[in-house]
Write a protein that holds these residues in place. Sequence first.
Motif, short mmCIF file in Angstrom:
data_model
loop_
_atom_site.label_atom_id
_atom_site.label_comp_id
_atom_site.label_asym_id
_atom_site.label_seq_id
_atom_site.Cartn_x
_atom_site.Cartn_y
_atom_site.Cartn_z
N ALA A 335 -2.33 -50.68 -35.02
CA ALA A 335 -1.33 -49.82 -34.38
C ALA A 335 -1.10 -50.23 -32.93
O ALA A 335 0.05 -50.25 -32.44
N LEU A 336 -2.18 -50.59 -32.23
CA LEU A 336 -2.05 -50.99 -30.83
C LEU A 336 -1.38 -52.35 -30.66
O LEU A 336 -0.85 -52.66 -29.60
N LYS A 337 -1.35 -53.15 -31.69
CA LYS A 337 -0.69 -54.46 -31.60
C LYS A 337 0.82 -54.33 -31.49
O LYS A 337 1.48 -55.17 -30.86
N VAL A 338 1.37 -53.27 -32.09
CA VAL A 338 2.85 -53.16 -32.17
C VAL A 338 3.42 -51.96 -31.43
O VAL A 338 4.62 -51.98 -31.06
N ALA A 339 2.64 -50.92 -31.19
CA ALA A 339 3.18 -49.69 -30.60
C ALA A 339 3.59 -49.91 -29.15
O ALA A 339 2.87 -50.51 -28.36
N LYS A 340 4.78 -49.41 -28.82
CA LYS A 340 5.31 -49.53 -27.44
C LYS A 340 5.20 -48.22 -26.67
O LYS A 340 5.47 -48.18 -25.48
N ASN A 341 4.83 -47.14 -27.37
CA ASN A 341 4.66 -45.84 -26.71
C ASN A 341 3.79 -44.95 -27.60
O ASN A 341 3.37 -45.35 -28.69
N ARG A 342 3.57 -43.75 -27.11
CA ARG A 342 2.69 -42.81 -27.82
C ARG A 342 3.20 -42.50 -29.21
O ARG A 342 2.43 -42.45 -30.19
N GLU A 343 4.51 -42.26 -29.34
CA GLU A 343 5.08 -41.87 -30.63
C GLU A 343 4.90 -42.98 -31.67
O GLU A 343 4.54 -42.72 -32.83
N PHE A 345 2.65 -45.34 -31.57
CA PHE A 345 1.21 -45.45 -31.81
C PHE A 345 0.78 -44.45 -32.88
O PHE A 345 0.06 -44.79 -33.84
N LEU A 346 1.24 -43.21 -32.75
CA LEU A 346 0.91 -42.17 -33.72
C LEU A 346 1.47 -42.52 -35.10
O LEU A 346 0.78 -42.40 -36.12
N HIS A 347 2.72 -42.95 -35.13
CA HIS A 347 3.36 -43.29 -36.41
C HIS A 347 2.61 -44.41 -37.13
O HIS A 347 2.34 -44.33 -38.34
N GLU A 348 2.27 -45.47 -36.39
CA GLU A 348 1.57 -46.61 -36.99
C GLU A 348 0.17 -46.23 -37.47
O GLU A 348 -0.29 -46.67 -38.52
N LEU A 349 -0.52 -45.40 -36.69
CA LEU A 349 -1.87 -45.00 -37.06
C LEU A 349 -1.86 -44.18 -38.35
O LEU A 349 -2.67 -44.42 -39.26
N ILE A 350 -0.93 -43.21 -38.44
CA ILE A 350 -0.82 -42.39 -39.65
C ILE A 350 -0.50 -43.28 -40.85
O ILE A 350 -1.07 -43.12 -41.95
N LYS A 351 0.36 -44.26 -40.65
CA LYS A 351 0.73 -45.16 -41.75
C LYS A 351 -0.47 -46.02 -42.18
O LYS A 351 -0.71 -46.22 -43.38
N ASN A 352 -1.24 -46.49 -41.21
CA ASN A 352 -2.33 -47.41 -41.53
C ASN A 352 -3.52 -46.73 -42.21
O ASN A 352 -4.19 -47.33 -43.06
N VAL A 353 -3.83 -45.48 -41.81
CA VAL A 353 -4.97 -44.79 -42.43
C VAL A 353 -4.56 -43.89 -43.58
O VAL A 353 -5.41 -43.35 -44.29
N ASN A 354 -3.24 -43.72 -43.75
CA ASN A 354 -2.72 -42.89 -44.85
C ASN A 354 -3.30 -41.49 -44.79
O ASN A 354 -3.76 -40.93 -45.79
N SER A 356 -2.35 -37.76 -42.72
CA SER A 356 -1.28 -37.17 -41.92
C SER A 356 -1.76 -36.25 -40.81
O SER A 356 -1.03 -36.02 -39.84
N CYS A 357 -2.98 -35.70 -40.92
CA CYS A 357 -3.43 -34.69 -39.95
C CYS A 357 -3.96 -35.36 -38.68
O CYS A 357 -5.13 -35.19 -38.30
N ILE A 358 -3.10 -36.12 -38.00
CA ILE A 358 -3.48 -36.83 -36.77
C ILE A 358 -2.46 -36.51 -35.69
O ILE A 358 -1.27 -36.40 -35.94
N ASN A 359 -2.95 -36.35 -34.49
CA ASN A 359 -2.06 -36.17 -33.35
C ASN A 359 -2.68 -36.88 -32.15
O ASN A 359 -3.88 -37.10 -32.09
N ILE A 360 -1.84 -37.25 -31.19
CA ILE A 360 -2.29 -37.92 -29.98
C ILE A 360 -1.81 -37.12 -28.78
O ILE A 360 -0.66 -36.68 -28.74
N HIS A 361 -2.69 -36.92 -27.84
CA HIS A 361 -2.37 -36.10 -26.66
C HIS A 361 -1.14 -36.66 -25.96
O HIS A 361 -1.02 -37.87 -25.74
N ARG A 362 -0.22 -35.75 -25.61
CA ARG A 362 1.05 -36.19 -25.05
C ARG A 362 0.90 -36.89 -23.70
O ARG A 362 1.64 -37.82 -23.38
#
Length: 415
Positions: A335-343, A345-354, A356-362
Amino acid sequence: MEKISLCKNEKSIYSKDWFIKSIDSQEELIEMVKNYAYSNACFKDNRRSQKNILGYHHLLILDIDNDETDFTIEDCQKVLNRKGIKALIVPSKSHLKNKNGSIKERYRVFCYLDQVIPADISKEIYKEMMALIVKDLDMNAYIDTKALFDRARFYYPTHNLEEKYITSISGSLVPLAKYLDQARNNIQNNTPMATKNKKTKKSHSSDTNLNQDSTYIAPSVNYTIDREIYSYDIIAISKELDYESLIHDLEGVCFTEYGNKGTKIKTDMSNTYQHFSESGVLYDFKKDVSYHLVSYIQEIKGCSHTEILELLKDYVDIEQFKSVSSRWQNALLEALKVAKNREEFLHELIKNVNFSCINIHRDKEDLIYVAGKKYHISDFSLQNYKSKQDIVKQFQRNRSKNKKEVSKPYSIQQR
């Protein structure tokens, strides 16, 4: 006057045969070691198990088996004299006998504490306190740490005890409060040194099965807890576990026999097992099946992996065998290889671990919430990412990389 817990019935050390004996002299202690199984803990209903510990006595019993070392009684005497500690050295039943292919001096060291170990001491503080004591005695490289850290440990008597090997050392009592306070501080500050005492043991694949035709139920080594964040090394846990105590609590133990190939255990449920301590394997004679820790508990209890972990906490410090799941580490790195911002990063992480109950501090990208539980980025043991600044810099690098790719002129290759 000292006290010690004793059991006359060596064939049923988990029965209600344990009792407390007052000891008036070292000579009387020697007689008890000759004739009784013994322990420094006292037990509810006189039945020995981790759950039944009511408190402790004034003794500190150290087991020197010399499987991988050669720390003689004379060496031990010199160390204790130099440290000025009062002690009694008594050979064990395996002293100068062929055990695991070697003839070594094997013995127990009885040190005397200046106060009783607190009855409500936690497993973690107990383990840390013991590690600190043996380190201060310069004996941490020679002690059997499995015995040292086991709060309900018992020892078999030495029936044919030769007095010429018994050694009495004059000195001071072990100042328990000093080590107890230091252990509490170390645990509180998350700087325990107990794991540094851990010995590396060689595994013997030949112990895995008794014969080629038997069924083998493999262990589940890296299952996860905390919403799949952490993994536990079940193989390592099984090698540290007091299987006899666990089997007693699950099935009841009516007979135990020790041999060169392992421990034979008969239960109240008419099951007979052979336990191989080096590999952690438990062989069931009746079913002709070899279990590892998880598969055995599932067979008897039918509980989930999470319930098994909760059960094991009563027998071994499982936290020392916990590590971050490689699945989550890889997902975060990807996720950190491609993410350009917090949103992103969150999207890629949820996709990679499959999951959904994940959030990242704003405002703090290094705080990740999984099913409502907070984790810091440093919890994931990622080499190059320890803080919010590290993550933000990676976002900036990804944005810069993306701009360069967009601005790269388009050209048609001529043939």
